[in-house]
Design an enzyme around this catalytic site. Structure first.
Site, PDB file in Angstrom:
ATOM      1  N   GLU A   1      -1.591   4.591  -1.546  1.00  0.00           N
ATOM      2  CA  GLU A   1      -0.965   5.469  -0.562  1.00  0.00           C
ATOM      3  C   GLU A   1       0.475   5.782  -0.960  1.00  0.00           C
ATOM      4  O   GLU A   1       0.997   6.854  -0.646  1.00  0.00           O
ATOM      5  CB  GLU A   1      -1.008   4.831   0.835  1.00  0.00           C
ATOM      6  CG  GLU A   1      -0.657   5.804   1.955  1.00  0.00           C
ATOM      7  CD  GLU A   1      -1.003   5.258   3.333  1.00  0.00           C
ATOM      8  OE1 GLU A   1      -2.155   5.434   3.766  1.00  0.00           O
ATOM      9  OE2 GLU A   1      -0.118   4.644   3.970  1.00  0.00           O
TER      10      GLU A   1
ATOM     11  N   HIS B   1     -19.211 -12.363 -11.631  1.00  0.00           N
ATOM     12  CA  HIS B   1     -20.651 -12.154 -11.521  1.00  0.00           C
ATOM     13  C   HIS B   1     -20.975 -10.782 -10.936  1.00  0.00           C
ATOM     14  O   HIS B   1     -22.101 -10.554 -10.476  1.00  0.00           O
ATOM     15  CB  HIS B   1     -21.262 -13.269 -10.671  1.00  0.00           C
ATOM     16  CG  HIS B   1     -21.100 -14.628 -11.278  1.00  0.00           C
ATOM     17  ND1 HIS B   1     -22.019 -15.179 -12.139  1.00  0.00           N
ATOM     18  CD2 HIS B   1     -20.086 -15.532 -11.175  1.00  0.00           C
ATOM     19  CE1 HIS B   1     -21.600 -16.371 -12.532  1.00  0.00           C
ATOM     20  NE2 HIS B   1     -20.428 -16.604 -11.959  1.00  0.00           N
TER      21      HIS B   1
ATOM     22  N   LYS C   1      -7.243  13.832   9.237  1.00  0.00           N
ATOM     23  CA  LYS C   1      -7.012  13.487  10.637  1.00  0.00           C
ATOM     24  C   LYS C   1      -6.894  14.751  11.496  1.00  0.00           C
ATOM     25  O   LYS C   1      -7.421  14.812  12.613  1.00  0.00           O
ATOM     26  CB  LYS C   1      -5.746  12.640  10.760  1.00  0.00           C
ATOM     27  CG  LYS C   1      -5.890  11.241  10.192  1.00  0.00           C
ATOM     28  CD  LYS C   1      -4.566  10.556   9.996  1.00  0.00           C
ATOM     29  CE  LYS C   1      -3.805  10.330  11.261  1.00  0.00           C
ATOM     30  NZ  LYS C   1      -2.562   9.553  11.041  1.00  0.00           N
TER      31      LYS C   1
END
Length: 555
Positions: free
Chosen positions: A353, A384, A512
């Site tokens: 950000e 893994h 938004k």
């Protein structure tokens, strides 16, 4: 062409890259037995080893020169002095003031902010300690057993990460929960286990208008009201951290339970502020002070250490070396401490950000790459999962590895097994396995030549994969505070060299804004034609299926 890529220090690094790009770290360690001592730094109990990188003394000298030419020292002073270096919002950047421990004033627009910072910290501690000591009582005169923090982004990730990291220092009969996702499953799954009479909510929203947070907050409020029968007891069960006191009061929260946020603290840097309320409830005031102290120690180091001895500066320059010269588009953070399992997620926001920008401070498009893709996982689990790609994939991905010399419990059998993996993986990534070594291993297994020939290419590890390792005595509050601050400053340094503003986040806004408009469209069952054909199709399919599934208009 940009001023950065045309600078003499950048061009010198381009030339040096062409000289060193085929160098092997294996050979570097053979040629220089003192390489570890030369390329490692310390801050208190934190050791930073960056010797397993594709660098030599000339590399580092030229990288430090790049920092000098970027006037980094001046920018550091400007940040700590409260100048409005967040140029697009004309704001100071002073999360460092929140952990300032030297008693000296910190000025914003000529006013010392330290009295209000200290006052707010004390208010947070008083509320936190009243909950911890069971002095705070709910509406049935019962003590609080569960605290739910409702927030998103910096109002969620920082407190969550710290609470998890310092779990051994928490009260284990007082549970702290975090809700961020507007998907109802997050809050309903959390609330179904809780008792309204013993639950305390923290609504963490700077604006007190963030859609995700406020939808969850309203659900929590209604859950509480449904149990009480009215809203008369909200002051005993809700608090807010916000700069919008008016909206928080309209929600029903008593002003004495509303804590201040300042516009000179960005959300992703706010865990040091009143956003820390769930942290202080979990670990207590003394441990929180140690967290602040650790960050302050890192701040002092960053401000005063020469560039060649400065850990965050060195971290940042290594990142630029790989991002801009080796074309490494990502970086990975690998904690070998279970309690740091949220640290990579926290750093994703802090880094991506901050430096995920394509426009420089002069409002021009950049012609070089900026912030990398950052990902990570607990080291043992990652071995893994995606270590295959790190070892034998086609992409160069620099890695940061963090591990404790000891831990809170430190069961020797467990911890030595853990640390053996830390040391083995950094060595394996650096050395790899040559064709000759792989052949010898297969031969020793008694395989015939045809089988060896078929398997051999798969058994070769190219190596020369860079790692930087942090070792620290244990993950206590002081060390955690220092580690967080070191990464904050690393991000800042990279932003300065890339000539971008690391402290705004306009890229968060577009989605938004569109979501707010689309939400209104979802309140009816009429087909929409307001968007492109894909978005219209998705919205209209959703509306149709919603109606079919529920047999009614659920607007």
């Amino acid at each position: 062409m940009s001023k950065l890529t045309q600078s003499s220090s950048w061009k010198a690094l381009e030339e040096h890259y062409n000289e060193i790009k085929h160098s092997r770290m294996r050979d570097m360690f053979v040629e220089d037995p003192q390489r570890f001592e030369q390329f490692s730094l310390k801050l208190n109990d934190i050791l930073f080893d960056y010797s397993k990188n594709i660098i030599n003394s000339q590399t580092m000298a030229q990288l430090y020169q790049l920092a000098e030419d970027s006037e980094l020292g001046s920018w550091i002073s400007r940040m700590f002095d409260g100048e409005p270096i967040n140029n697009t919002e004309n704001r100071a950047v002073l999360h460092t003031a929140l952990r300032n421990r030297d008693g000296l004033p910190v000025l914003v627009d000529g006013k010392d902010v330290m009295p209000s910072v200290c006052e707010e910290h004390e208010r947070v501690k008083q509320l936190a300690e009243s909950i911890r000591t069971r002095a705070w009582r709910g509406y049935h005169d019962q003590p609080i057993t569960d605290v739910v923090n409702i927030g998103i982004g910096g109002s969620h990730l920082g407190p969550l990460m710290v609470t998890e990291a310092l779990r051994p220092y928490s009260l284990h009969d007082l549970n702290v929960h975090y809700v961020s996702n507007v998907d109802e499953n997050h809050i309903t799954d959390t609330l179904e286990k809780l008792n309204p009479a013993t639950t305390f909510f923290i609504i963490a929203s700077k604006s007190f208008t963030t859609q995700d947070t406020m939808v969850n907050a309203e659900t929590a409020r209604q859950w509480h009201v449904n149990d009480v029968g009215n809203d008369s007891q909200i002051d005993k069960h809700f608090s807010a951290v916000s700069s919008n006191v008016k909206a928080a009061k309209a929600f029903g929260i008593d002003e004495k339970n509303i804590f201040q946020m300042w516009d000179w603290v960005g959300g992703r840097y706010s865990l040091w502020s009143a956003i820390s309320l769930p942290i202080v409830i979990a670990i207590g005031s003394d441990n929180f002070d140690q967290l602040l102290q650790g960050a302050y120690e890192a701040d002092k180091h960053f401000k005063t250490a020469p560039l060649a001895e400065n850990i965050p500066v060195t971290m940042a320059l290594l990142g630029i070396w790989y991002n801009n010269f080796f074309d490494a588009q990502s970086t990975v953070v690998l904690p070998y401490d279970q309690h740091l399992h949220k640290f990579p997620t926290y750093l994703q926001q802090a880094d991506m950000e901050s430096n995920g920008k394509g426009v420089n401070r002069q409002n021009q498009l950049v012609d070089y790459t900026t912030g990398p893709v950052l990902f990570g996982e607990i080291g043992i689990a990652a071995q893994h999962a995606f270590f295959q790609l790190l070892h034998q994939g086609t992409k160069l991905i620099p890695a940061d590895i963090l591990a404790p010399v000891s831990n809170f419990h430190c069961i020797a059998r467990h911890h030595r097994a853990l640390m053996s993996n830390v040391f083995a993986q950094t060595e394996a990534l650096m050395k790899g396995k040559t064709e000759q070594e792989a052949y010898a291993e297969l031969k020793a297994e008694g395989l015939d030549e045809d089988t060896i020939k078929a398997l051999l290419p798969n058994k070769i590890f190219p190596g020369n994969r860079p790692t930087s390792t942090f070792l620290f005595n244990s993950l206590d509050p002081t060390t955690l505070g220092s580690l967080i601050a070191l990464y904050e400053h690393k991000i800042f340094v990279q932003g300065i060299i890339w000539n971008i503003n690391s402290f705004d986040q306009w890229g968060v806004e577009l989605g938004k804004q569109l979501a707010s408009g689309i939400l209104q469209e979802l309140d009816d069952n009429e087909p929409t034609k307001a968007h492109d054909s894909s978005t219209n199709g998705l919205i209209n399919y959703y509306k149709k299926q919603r109606y079919i599934n529920n047999k009614e208009d659920i607007s």
